[in-house]
Design an enzyme around this catalytic site. Structure first.
Site, PDB file in Angstrom:
ATOM      1  N   ARG A  54      32.199  13.931 -69.674  1.00 58.03           N
ATOM      2  CA  ARG A  54      31.017  13.326 -69.044  1.00 58.03           C
ATOM      3  C   ARG A  54      30.307  12.357 -69.985  1.00 58.03           C
ATOM      4  O   ARG A  54      29.085  12.297 -70.026  1.00 58.03           O
ATOM      5  CB  ARG A  54      30.068  14.422 -68.586  1.00 58.03           C
ATOM      6  CG  ARG A  54      30.675  15.286 -67.498  1.00 58.03           C
ATOM      7  CD  ARG A  54      29.713  16.311 -67.006  1.00 58.03           C
ATOM      8  NE  ARG A  54      29.475  17.293 -68.076  1.00 58.03           N
ATOM      9  CZ  ARG A  54      28.746  18.377 -67.948  1.00 58.03           C
ATOM     10  NH1 ARG A  54      28.153  18.635 -66.818  1.00 58.03           N
ATOM     11  NH2 ARG A  54      28.591  19.207 -68.945  1.00 58.03           N
ATOM     12  N   CYS A  55      31.069  11.588 -70.697  1.00 63.94           N
ATOM     13  CA  CYS A  55      30.540  10.665 -71.702  1.00 63.94           C
ATOM     14  C   CYS A  55      30.730   9.233 -71.213  1.00 63.94           C
ATOM     15  O   CYS A  55      31.644   8.951 -70.432  1.00 63.94           O
ATOM     16  CB  CYS A  55      31.301  10.896 -73.018  1.00 63.94           C
ATOM     17  SG  CYS A  55      30.897   9.759 -74.347  1.00 63.94           S
ATOM     18  N   GLY A  56      29.914   8.335 -71.690  1.00 62.70           N
ATOM     19  CA  GLY A  56      30.073   6.928 -71.356  1.00 62.70           C
ATOM     20  C   GLY A  56      31.389   6.341 -71.858  1.00 62.70           C
ATOM     21  O   GLY A  56      31.837   5.305 -71.374  1.00 62.70           O
ATOM     22  N   THR A  58      34.285   8.082 -71.726  1.00 62.48           N
ATOM     23  CA  THR A  58      35.368   8.853 -71.121  1.00 62.48           C
ATOM     24  C   THR A  58      36.484   7.970 -70.588  1.00 62.48           C
ATOM     25  O   THR A  58      37.649   8.368 -70.586  1.00 62.48           O
ATOM     26  CB  THR A  58      34.818   9.793 -70.017  1.00 62.48           C
ATOM     27  OG1 THR A  58      33.873  10.672 -70.626  1.00 62.48           O
ATOM     28  CG2 THR A  58      35.905  10.604 -69.361  1.00 62.48           C
TER      29      THR A  58
END
Length: 177
Positions: A54-56, A58
């Protein structure tokens, strides 16, 4: 005489020389069950990436898979290490595995969810911190280890997997230089 030769050998080593990683010491839980033992990859360059679903950053999973597809036959191993140290990982290994397969078709070796920072850091990441002063600052930090177990370079989240900087380093590692 042997002591003198040993001492001269130590003195002759460049100050920037990186001690090889003790790969036989490092193993991870495999997201598929069992273990991933880094010594199984001895003689191959390894790109190790701490990841989060759930990371920018990803979307870099796609580039990591493409990098692996491009260089796998030459010996590159791309190992992903999901971590929740930055509070951006899904709740379970099963969820991470499904997310990566469904959204990115990922077939890279992947560990279970693993701490990479602090007292709970996996032994590899503790070794990187203690020996090289490297600790991930965010998700998708990259560590390139050479064929001989030497730390070649580290890269931040902003270094894309197919960037010229990283692909040149991978090609150099594959060439053994």
């Amino acid at each position: 005489m042997k002591r003198l030769v040993a001492l001269l050998t130590l003195i002759a080593l460049p100050l920037w020389a990186s001690p090889p990683a003790p790969l036989e010491r490092f193993q991870f839980d495999n997201i598929d069950g069992g273990e991933i033992v880094l010594s199984d990859y001895a003689g191959q360059p390894i790109l190790i990436v701490n990841t989060a679903s759930r990371c920018g950053f990803t979307g870099q999973y796609e580039g990591l898979q493409a990098l692996s597809d491009r260089y796998d036959a030459q010996g590159l191993v791309v190992l992903t290490v999901p971590s929740d140290d930055f509070n951006q990982e899904l709740a379970s290994d099963a969820e991470v595995k499904e997310f990566c397969e469904v959204n990115f078709g990922l077939d890279l070796p992947m560990t279970g969810i693993t701490p990479v920072l602090g007292r709970e850091a996996h032994p590899l990441y503790a070794w990187l911190r203690e020996t090289h002063g490297f600790a991930p600052r965010w998700n998708f930090n990259k560590v390139l280890i050479g064929r001989d177990g030497t730390l070649l370079a580290t890269y931040g989240s902003g270094t894309r997997p197919l960037s010229r900087t990283l692909t040149r380093a991978v090609e150099s590692a594959l060439a053994g230089s």
